[in-house]
Design a protein around this motif. Structure first.
Motif, PDB file in Angstrom:
ATOM      1  N   UNK B  11      -2.308   2.959  17.517  1.00 46.41           N
ATOM      2  CA  UNK B  11      -3.203   3.684  16.604  1.00 46.41           C
ATOM      3  C   UNK B  11      -3.225   3.008  15.239  1.00 46.41           C
ATOM      4  N   UNK B  12      -4.423   2.714  14.779  1.00 49.84           N
ATOM      5  CA  UNK B  12      -4.564   2.277  13.390  1.00 49.84           C
ATOM      6  C   UNK B  12      -5.518   3.234  12.698  1.00 49.84           C
ATOM      7  N   UNK B  13      -5.401   3.312  11.379  1.00 46.16           N
ATOM      8  CA  UNK B  13      -6.191   4.292  10.646  1.00 46.16           C
ATOM      9  C   UNK B  13      -6.427   3.754   9.233  1.00 46.16           C
ATOM     10  N   UNK B  14      -7.681   3.745   8.812  1.00 41.94           N
ATOM     11  CA  UNK B  14      -7.977   3.344   7.438  1.00 41.94           C
ATOM     12  C   UNK B  14      -7.781   4.570   6.540  1.00 41.94           C
ATOM     13  N   UNK B  15      -6.898   4.430   5.566  1.00 46.25           N
ATOM     14  CA  UNK B  15      -6.545   5.571   4.711  1.00 46.25           C
ATOM     15  C   UNK B  15      -6.687   5.201   3.238  1.00 46.25           C
ATOM     16  N   UNK B  16      -6.631   6.247   2.398  1.00 41.65           N
ATOM     17  CA  UNK B  16      -6.508   6.037   0.952  1.00 41.65           C
ATOM     18  C   UNK B  16      -5.029   5.923   0.624  1.00 41.65           C
ATOM     19  N   UNK B  17      -4.664   4.850  -0.060  1.00 40.10           N
ATOM     20  CA  UNK B  17      -3.264   4.629  -0.450  1.00 40.10           C
ATOM     21  C   UNK B  17      -3.258   4.202  -1.927  1.00 40.10           C
ATOM     22  N   UNK B  18      -2.083   4.231  -2.576  1.00 44.10           N
ATOM     23  CA  UNK B  18      -2.042   3.786  -3.979  1.00 44.10           C
ATOM     24  C   UNK B  18      -2.411   2.306  -4.113  1.00 44.10           C
ATOM     25  N   UNK B  19      -2.926   1.932  -5.277  1.00 46.73           N
ATOM     26  CA  UNK B  19      -3.207   0.521  -5.558  1.00 46.73           C
ATOM     27  C   UNK B  19      -1.883  -0.222  -5.747  1.00 46.73           C
ATOM     28  N   UNK B  20      -1.822  -1.498  -5.343  1.00 47.54           N
ATOM     29  CA  UNK B  20      -0.589  -2.263  -5.559  1.00 47.54           C
ATOM     30  C   UNK B  20      -0.346  -2.555  -7.039  1.00 47.54           C
ATOM     31  N   UNK B  21       0.925  -2.707  -7.380  1.00 47.43           N
ATOM     32  CA  UNK B  21       1.325  -3.011  -8.759  1.00 47.43           C
ATOM     33  C   UNK B  21       2.303  -4.181  -8.730  1.00 47.43           C
ATOM     34  N   UNK B  22       2.427  -4.836  -9.855  1.00 50.17           N
ATOM     35  CA  UNK B  22       3.411  -5.912  -9.988  1.00 50.17           C
ATOM     36  C   UNK B  22       4.814  -5.311  -9.892  1.00 50.17           C
ATOM     37  N   UNK B  23       5.644  -5.813  -8.964  1.00 45.15           N
ATOM     38  CA  UNK B  23       7.037  -5.352  -8.861  1.00 45.15           C
ATOM     39  C   UNK B  23       8.022  -6.429  -9.305  1.00 45.15           C
ATOM     40  N   UNK B  24       7.657  -7.684  -9.090  1.00 42.51           N
ATOM     41  CA  UNK B  24       8.473  -8.823  -9.524  1.00 42.51           C
ATOM     42  C   UNK B  24       7.633  -9.697 -10.460  1.00 42.51           C
ATOM     43  N   UNK B  25       8.324 -10.423 -11.339  1.00 42.29           N
ATOM     44  CA  UNK B  25       7.603 -11.215 -12.344  1.00 42.29           C
ATOM     45  C   UNK B  25       6.679 -12.273 -11.756  1.00 42.29           C
ATOM     46  N   UNK B  26       7.036 -12.753 -10.562  1.00 45.90           N
ATOM     47  CA  UNK B  26       6.225 -13.827  -9.981  1.00 45.90           C
ATOM     48  C   UNK B  26       5.171 -13.295  -9.003  1.00 45.90           C
ATOM     49  N   UNK B  27       4.863 -11.990  -9.083  1.00 50.10           N
ATOM     50  CA  UNK B  27       3.803 -11.379  -8.260  1.00 50.10           C
ATOM     51  C   UNK B  27       2.431 -11.661  -8.853  1.00 50.10           C
TER      52      UNK B  27
END
Ligand SMILES: [Zn+2]
Ligand SMILES: [Zn+2]
Lengths: 180, 391
Positions: B11-27
């Protein structure tokens, strides 16, 4: 209880030694350490988080050191969990890297704290120390502890499983941090 | 943002999720313009790779525009506004594996190295959208993605090539190419490729580019074999003919000089009783693979030849023909692709017109149609070879 672990870090021994010798760096990669405060040339005060809100603290002293090669330390006074350790820095055969060999000995005492600590360290103690050294390697080779969406809290190894799903954190989760 | 997630077995499902954020300095954060469904996504979705969690964002083939960079990414490496293709293995660029250009074995990028070590003996690199065994990194079948070590992996596209021409530099084109490169191809070589899926097709094209005399495509789907034939390769349908005798016929009795397994753990051909044996063992998890293609490649390869494995394997297999391998001086080579090593040279081959990656695209869908895309690809409906998703 004796724990040993080893890793190879692609940095010169002098650099790996210097990072470790600044004991205040240890909590950046050691999962259970909350803080190490230097109190003198060879003395320091350590604080570690134990389960059920228990904290354990102790004083330690460096008992032997050879710059670039070896550091040995032990707890002093009436530590809740008497412990001692040795770390050796050995040039690897590639001529570039440093082998880090760690031995840590804990004296698990009786009583309530002892029980809690035994349980805390008892689950996967070797795994914890291996993971600590993996994070040391990350910090020295890449500059930081690597974070993923499933394991976003860096050194909080005991939260490794169960993980959160591999999707970005919400602002609220980010704000709460590792204790959410 | 919208993202395609795993939500249970098959099963796969397209959902609303939070936007990604920088977690490490080299992201860096990338706004995704094109992403694709890969054959190995099917292994994740159907539950044969352990450690998936409800809500995991899938996808490891993606490209887009950089919209944010961390403080540790030097401007000469990557800037906001750059158009990039992102390689699927996450590599730090600093460890011994990275120094040896073994990027998919990076020693630093898998935060769950302890688990991977139990499964594989030593850990492997983090991979986008590829289970918690490979780090628990959110994938790229989404509107945005966080890209760690953005100063090491992403390839800048500075020409006006279309997304479709460069997207597959993220995985399947370098994977196919590495499969052929590991064969040390000589101009007299006949190369047989098991599997005419997207990776197999690129392994065939790469074998030809590297100078093979003949390239043979082995599959059972007529449309996939036709696609290989249109590209100049020789089709062999294992549903219609005996593979071994056909290969001997095509090679004057020698067997192919070089054999590439581009099928991996869910091969569905081979002799009936061994197939049943594998299915039962796989079902009770005492064997995790159904390795018919690998067994057949080893048995068919000429003595002294090379068997190159780029199909994905996850765990254990048995009935491995060790006797054939040892007694006939075969070389077995394999690896998850070290994509970072191949991206630039392959981009140049695309620019020179030596390889046309667009030839395998059969479906382009919106991200919200990801479930339909998975079903088309998995069930090989509507002659589906490769699905590109547009977020
Ligand atoms: Zn893939
Ligand atoms: Zn690395």
């Amino acid at each position: 209880m004796d724990l040993t672990a080893t890793t190879t870090i692609r940095r010169p021994a002098s650099e790996v030694y210097a990072f470790w010798r600044d004991l205040e760096n240890l909590p950046t990669f050691m999962a259970h350490l909350e803080q190490v405060r230097t109190t003198g040339d060879r003395t320091s005060h350590w604080a570690a988080a134990a389960p059920f809100g228990t904290d354990v603290e102790w004083d330690a002293e460096i008992i032997e050191e050879t710059p670039g090669e070896k550091i040995a330390w032990r707890s002093t006074g009436d530590a809740d969990v008497p412990n001692a350790g040795t770390v050796r820095f050995v040039p690897a055969p590639d001529g570039v890297s440093t082998e880090v060999h760690v031995v840590i000995v804990y004296d698990i005492p009786g009583g309530a704290v002892g029980k809690a600590v035994a349980k805390y360290f008892g689950e996967e103690p070797h795994q914890q120390l291996d993971d600590d050294l993996r994070r040391l390697k990350q910090v020295l080779e890449t500059g930081e502890v690597v974070r993923s969406d499933g394991a976003p809290w860096g050194k909080r190894a005991r939260k490794e499983f169960p993980q959160r799903p591999a999707q970005p954190l919400s602002d609220a989760e980010l704000e709460k941090g590792a204790d959410a | 943002m919208r993202a395609n997630t795993w939500s249970g077995r098959n099963k796969v499902e397209v959902r609303d999720v939070p936007d990604p954020k920088i977690l490490n300095n080299r992201d860096a954060i990338v706004r995704i313009t094109s992403t694709a469904i890969c054959g190995s996504d099917l292994h994740l979705v159907d539950g044969y790779v352990p450690t998936m969690q409800d809500g995991d964002i899938l996808g490891h083939e993606f490209m887009g525009e950089v919209i944010e960079v961390g403080s540790g990414v030097p401007g000469e490496k990557l800037r906001v506004g750059d158009r990039v293709v992102v390689p699927f293995p996450i590599a730090c660029g600093a460890c011994a594996a990275c120094a040896a250009e073994l990027y998919s074995c990076c020693e630093n990028t898998n935060p769950n190295a302890g688990i991977a070590e139990k499964m594989f003996g030593h850990p492997v690199a983090g991979i986008f959208g590829y289970s918690h065994l490979t780090g628990g990194f959110a994938g790229g079948q989404a509107q945005y993605a966080r890209v760690p070590f953005a100063d090491v992996g992403p390839l800048k596209i500075e020409s006006d090539l279309t997304d479709e021409q460069v997207l597959f530099l993220s995985d399947i084109l370098p994977t196919g190419y590495m499969g052929a490169e590991m064969c040390d191809i000589q101009s007299s070589d006949v190369v047989a490729v098991w599997g005419a899926g997207p990776v197999g097709q690129f392994a065939m094209d790469s074998a030809r580019v590297l100078g093979a005399a003949k390239v043979i495509a082995i599959d059972k789907e007529p449309y996939r074999l036709q696609m290989a034939e249109r590209a100049g390769h020789i089709p062999v349908n294992f549903d219609e003919v005996d593979v071994r005798s056909t290969l001997l016929e095509l090679t004057g009795g020698r067997g192919p000089d070089k054999c590439i397994d581009a099928v991996g753990l869910e091969a569905d051909h081979g002799s009936a009783h061994i197939a049943a044996y594998d299915r039962v063992k796989q079902a009770v998890r005492s064997e995790t693979e159904r390795p018919h293609a690998l067994r057949q490649a080893i048995m068919s390869c000429r003595s002294g030849g090379v068997v190159s494995v780029i199909g994905v394997y996850g765990g254990l297999l048995d009935k491995f023909p060790a006797g054939a391998w040892m007694n006939r001086s075969l070389t077995l080579r394999t690896g998850q692709c070290h994509v970072q090593r191949y991206m630039k040279p392959l981009l140049e081959r695309i620019e020179r017109g030596e390889i046309d990656p667009t030839r395998i695209i059969t479906h382009t869908l919106a991200l919200d149609e990801a479930e339909q895309g998975f079903n088309l690809f998995k069930n090989k409906q509507d002659n589906c070879e490769k699905v590109v998703l547009k977020p």
